[in-house]
Design an enzyme around this catalytic site. Structure first.
Site, mmCIF file in Angstrom:
data_model
loop_
_atom_site.group_PDB
_atom_site.id
_atom_site.type_symbol
_atom_site.label_atom_id
_atom_site.label_comp_id
_atom_site.label_asym_id
_atom_site.label_seq_id
_atom_site.Cartn_x
_atom_site.Cartn_y
_atom_site.Cartn_z
ATOM 1 N N LYS A 206 0.971 -1.193 0.315
ATOM 2 C CA LYS A 206 -0.318 -0.066 0.100
ATOM 3 C C LYS A 206 0.953 1.493 -0.224
ATOM 4 O O LYS A 206 1.402 1.650 1.106
ATOM 5 C CB LYS A 206 -1.251 0.198 0.900
ATOM 6 N N GLU A 287 9.831 0.622 11.320
ATOM 7 C CA GLU A 287 10.694 1.582 11.716
ATOM 8 C C GLU A 287 10.179 3.802 11.695
ATOM 9 O O GLU A 287 9.559 3.180 10.751
ATOM 10 C CB GLU A 287 12.229 1.092 10.136
ATOM 11 N N CYS A 321 14.794 10.474 7.557
ATOM 12 C CA CYS A 321 14.659 10.046 9.539
ATOM 13 C C CYS A 321 15.883 10.184 9.480
ATOM 14 O O CYS A 321 15.937 10.685 11.439
ATOM 15 C CB CYS A 321 14.025 8.232 9.511
ATOM 16 N N GLU A 416 9.582 15.260 16.802
ATOM 17 C CA GLU A 416 10.599 15.174 14.904
ATOM 18 C C GLU A 416 9.740 16.159 14.206
ATOM 19 O O GLU A 416 8.247 16.287 14.100
ATOM 20 C CB GLU A 416 10.409 14.132 14.412
HETATM 21 P P1 NAD Z 1 2.864 8.146 8.191
HETATM 22 O O1 NAD Z 1 3.318 7.423 8.842
HETATM 23 O O2 NAD Z 1 2.084 9.266 7.967
HETATM 24 O O3 NAD Z 1 2.661 7.093 7.149
HETATM 25 C C1 NAD Z 1 3.752 5.972 6.520
HETATM 26 C C2 NAD Z 1 2.825 4.997 5.981
HETATM 27 O O4 NAD Z 1 1.113 4.148 6.981
HETATM 28 C C3 NAD Z 1 1.854 6.174 4.641
HETATM 29 O O5 NAD Z 1 1.667 4.686 3.852
HETATM 30 C C4 NAD Z 1 0.133 5.428 5.143
HETATM 31 O O6 NAD Z 1 -0.484 5.882 4.604
HETATM 32 C C5 NAD Z 1 0.356 4.543 6.352
HETATM 33 N N1 NAD Z 1 -1.170 4.307 7.169
HETATM 34 C C6 NAD Z 1 -1.178 6.008 7.867
HETATM 35 N N2 NAD Z 1 -2.304 5.667 8.684
HETATM 36 C C7 NAD Z 1 -2.281 4.373 9.020
HETATM 37 C C8 NAD Z 1 -2.917 2.989 9.340
HETATM 38 N N3 NAD Z 1 -3.872 3.280 10.759
HETATM 39 N N4 NAD Z 1 -2.532 1.559 8.979
HETATM 40 C C9 NAD Z 1 -2.199 1.092 8.393
HETATM 41 N N5 NAD Z 1 -1.228 2.101 7.669
HETATM 42 C C10 NAD Z 1 -1.216 3.408 7.055
HETATM 43 O O7 NAD Z 1 4.491 8.348 7.668
HETATM 44 P P2 NAD Z 1 5.097 9.225 6.190
HETATM 45 O O8 NAD Z 1 4.533 10.985 6.547
HETATM 46 O O9 NAD Z 1 5.149 8.367 4.688
HETATM 47 O O10 NAD Z 1 6.349 9.668 6.394
HETATM 48 C C11 NAD Z 1 6.732 10.122 7.238
HETATM 49 C C12 NAD Z 1 7.812 9.034 8.589
HETATM 50 O O11 NAD Z 1 8.281 8.052 8.503
HETATM 51 C C13 NAD Z 1 9.021 10.297 9.230
HETATM 52 O O12 NAD Z 1 8.035 9.524 10.634
HETATM 53 C C14 NAD Z 1 10.023 9.851 8.978
HETATM 54 O O13 NAD Z 1 10.616 9.723 10.739
HETATM 55 C C15 NAD Z 1 9.555 8.336 8.800
HETATM 56 N N6 NAD Z 1 11.224 7.625 8.307
HETATM 57 C C16 NAD Z 1 11.772 6.630 8.518
HETATM 58 C C17 NAD Z 1 12.868 6.169 8.426
HETATM 59 C C18 NAD Z 1 13.177 4.816 8.964
HETATM 60 O O14 NAD Z 1 14.306 3.904 8.538
HETATM 61 N N7 NAD Z 1 13.034 4.738 9.788
HETATM 62 C C19 NAD Z 1 12.855 5.772 7.154
HETATM 63 C C20 NAD Z 1 12.162 7.065 5.931
HETATM 64 C C21 NAD Z 1 11.155 7.990 6.676
#
Ligand code: NAD
Length: 516
Positions: A206, A287, A321, A416
């Site tokens: 997804k 992650e 991140c 963050e």
């Molecule tokens: P997000 O958590 O808003 O979304 C991530 C994914 O989860 C999206 O595909 C979203 O549609 C999905 N999602 C949202 N609600 C959900 C639910 N209830 N059930 C299942 N899936 C759901 O994050 P984002 O804004 O896309 O990305 C930014 C974040 O990602 C930052 O916090 C960043 O630090 C983190 N990040 C971490 C790493 C790592 O390796 N640790 C790498 C890249 C980004």
């Protein structure tokens, strides 16, 4: 099958005419494709959703990048069923054949790397070098997992035992739900999904609703490489509608998530619940975010440290991140470092990603509001030393912002922000700097700049992050070189790009035969 040793895909050099022209041509080509409709991909079929949503260019809000089907919970269920059916045959495909598909997909992308990068420029606002690095990392993942699939296929030796022969092999798990963020729109979905597929699992992906077109770049590469239908299914739609089913469904064996702490915690909790009919405990990797510190000690090469701190803090607008969103400086050089940092930050030009500005837009209107909200908070918590306002343009532009003299416990030093905002913190000495660096709930990356080897040795022991960089920026992990993942609320530390990663997608089985 013996493969050549793994080597990282080289980055393009946009100071050369050849690479610049190739990128411009790719941007023109993708521009002509913008606005097209994409289907759901379920069991090899191309389906429509329950209505559509658009993905837009954050550098130019009125430009539609693509139109995507709004997947429903029923589509998610159908995709899980398709993945489960495909698993019955894919699990039996020898590792050599799985690896060959990944290698062909890597080749496919290598031949189209500028086009793949151009989709990122339009859809998430990466400048050329950032987009190119994401595509290179994607190619690396495919090459890496192909080799890892072959390595794990060898199993493990067991201790000889009289009259018995034991075999230790790794088996795939089943259906893996893959839920990536938007900020590495190709490298992260591929990092999780290609690992699952390499190990013999099948996937329902997804994509983030901010970067769905990029997920199709991957799906097309896998299809062109000969991946059988149903092994990779793509269901676009809302996290709540589609994501919830992918996490809760009893036939899902594993959830691989990368994203924010809030969503990660929720997924971890939901995936732990055993649904009626479920006969396993789900494997989950999550992650999550970071609040990474770049520590500059008085014995550092200050110019080098400041240059790296700027790249760490503002590369891709701080939307990594691994971004160095805290700059912690020891007292003797605090003023000097702050001045140099502010001067370099003020010199960063902001503008559309297509025109390759060093700082582009943030991802969407909501991110813009959140980041500007933190900037308002910062105006009370620290001293605004640069930026602090939206920047001009048709996109979601924010001036690179520096807050000086920030208390390490302030919200802008703890939470963050995920935007172009850095909190500069004064430390009494190196001890204090390490204590400050460790004093958040996160533990993803960290940088320490010093020429004193004893201080570096202390940082190595005491700075509790999954990826510690000494005299180097906090961003830009390379597959195989810097296997990546964080401690504490930064996640499960699965270390993508490392030797343990594929193991998360496998289960070992031991068969012992008594032969006499
Ligand atoms: P997000 O958590 O808003 O979304 C991530 C994914 O989860 C999206 O595909 C979203 O549609 C999905 N999602 C949202 N609600 C959900 C639910 N209830 N059930 C299942 N899936 C759901 O994050 P984002 O804004 O896309 O990305 C930014 C974040 O990602 C930052 O916090 C960043 O630090 C983190 N990040 C971490 C790493 C790592 O390796 N640790 C790498 C890249 C980004």
């Amino acid at each position: 099958m013996a493969l050549p040793e793994f080597r990282n895909e080289p980055f393009s050099d946009f100071s050369t005419d050849a690479h610049r022209n190739a990128m411009r041509a790719a941007l023109d080509q993708v521009q002509r494709e913008l606005g097209r409709e994409f289907p759901l991909l379920i069991g090899g079929e191309r389906l429509q959703g329950d209505g559509t949503f658009t993905s837009i260019n954050p550098s130019r809000k009125d430009e539609v990048v693509g139109i995507f089907p709004r997947g429903t919970p029923a589509h998610a269920e159908r995709a899980i069923e398709a993945a489960e059916r495909a698993f019955e045959s894919w699990r039996r495909v020898p590792a050599e054949e799985r690896a060959a598909i990944l290698l062909r997909a890597a080749d496919h992308l290598r031949r189209r790397k500028y086009v793949a990068a151009a989709w990122q420029v339009y859809e998430v606002g990466k400048n050329w070098a950032e987009a190119d690095a994401d595509v290179a990392e994607t190619i690396d993942h495919l090459e890496w997992f192909a080799r890892e699939a072959l390595r794990y296929a060898r199993g493990q030796p067991t201790v000889p035992h009289p009259q018995e022969y034991s075999e230790y092999v790794y088996l795939p798990l089943g259906v893996v739900s893959v839920i990536p963020p938007w900020n590495f729109p190709l490298a992260i979905p591929v990092g999780m999904a290609a690992a699952a597929i390499a190990a013999g699992n099948t996937v329902v992906l997804k994509p983030s609703s901010d970067s769905p077109a990029n997920a199709y770049v991957f799906a097309e590469a896998m299809e062109a490489a000969g991946l059988p239908p149903g092994v990779l299914n793509v269901v676009t739609g809302s996290g709540a509608d589609v994501g919830d089913v992918l996490v809760r469904h009893p036939r899902v064996r594993m959830v691989a998530f990368t994203g924010s702490k809030e969503v990660g915690i929720r997924i971890y909790q939901e995936a732990a619940k055993v649904a009626p009919g479920q006969i396993w405990l789900k494997r989950v990797i999550c992650e999550m975010g970071g609040k990474n510190a770049v520590v500059v000690d008085e014995e550092a090469d200050l110019e080098e440290a400041v240059t790296a701190a700027v790249v760490s803090g503002y590369g891709f607008q701080g939307q990594k991140c691994s971004a160095g969103s805290r700059l912690v400086v020891t007292a003797p050089v605090y003023r000097d470092v702050l001045e140099r940092f502010v001067e370099k930050v003020r010199a960063l030009e902001v503008g559309p990603a297509k025109d390759n500005y060093p700082v582009g837009p943030v991802i969407n209107a909501r991110a813009m509001r959140t980041i500007l909200g933190y900037i308002d908070i910062g105006k009370h918590e620290g001293r605004l030393a640069a930026g602090g306002e939206p920047a001009d343009g048709d996109g979601f532009f924010i001036q690179p912002t520096v807050f000086a003299d920030v208390d390490p416990r302030a919200r802008i030093a703890q939470e963050e922000i995920f935007g172009p905002v850095v909190a500069v913190i004064r430390a009494r000495d190196f001890d204090d700097a390490l204590a400050i660096a460790n004093a958040t709930e996160y533990g993803l990356t960290g940088s320490v700049f010093s020429r004193n080897p004893e201080k570096l040795a202390r940082a190595r022991r005491e700075f509790m992050v999954g990826n510690l960089y000494l005299n180097r920026k906090s961003t830009g992990a390379l597959v195989g070189v810097h296997p990546f993942g964080g401690f504490n609320m930064s996640g499960t530390d699965a270390k993508v790009g490392g030797p343990d990663y594929l193991l998360y997608f496998l289960q070992p089985k031991v068969t012992s035969l008594k032969w006499r």
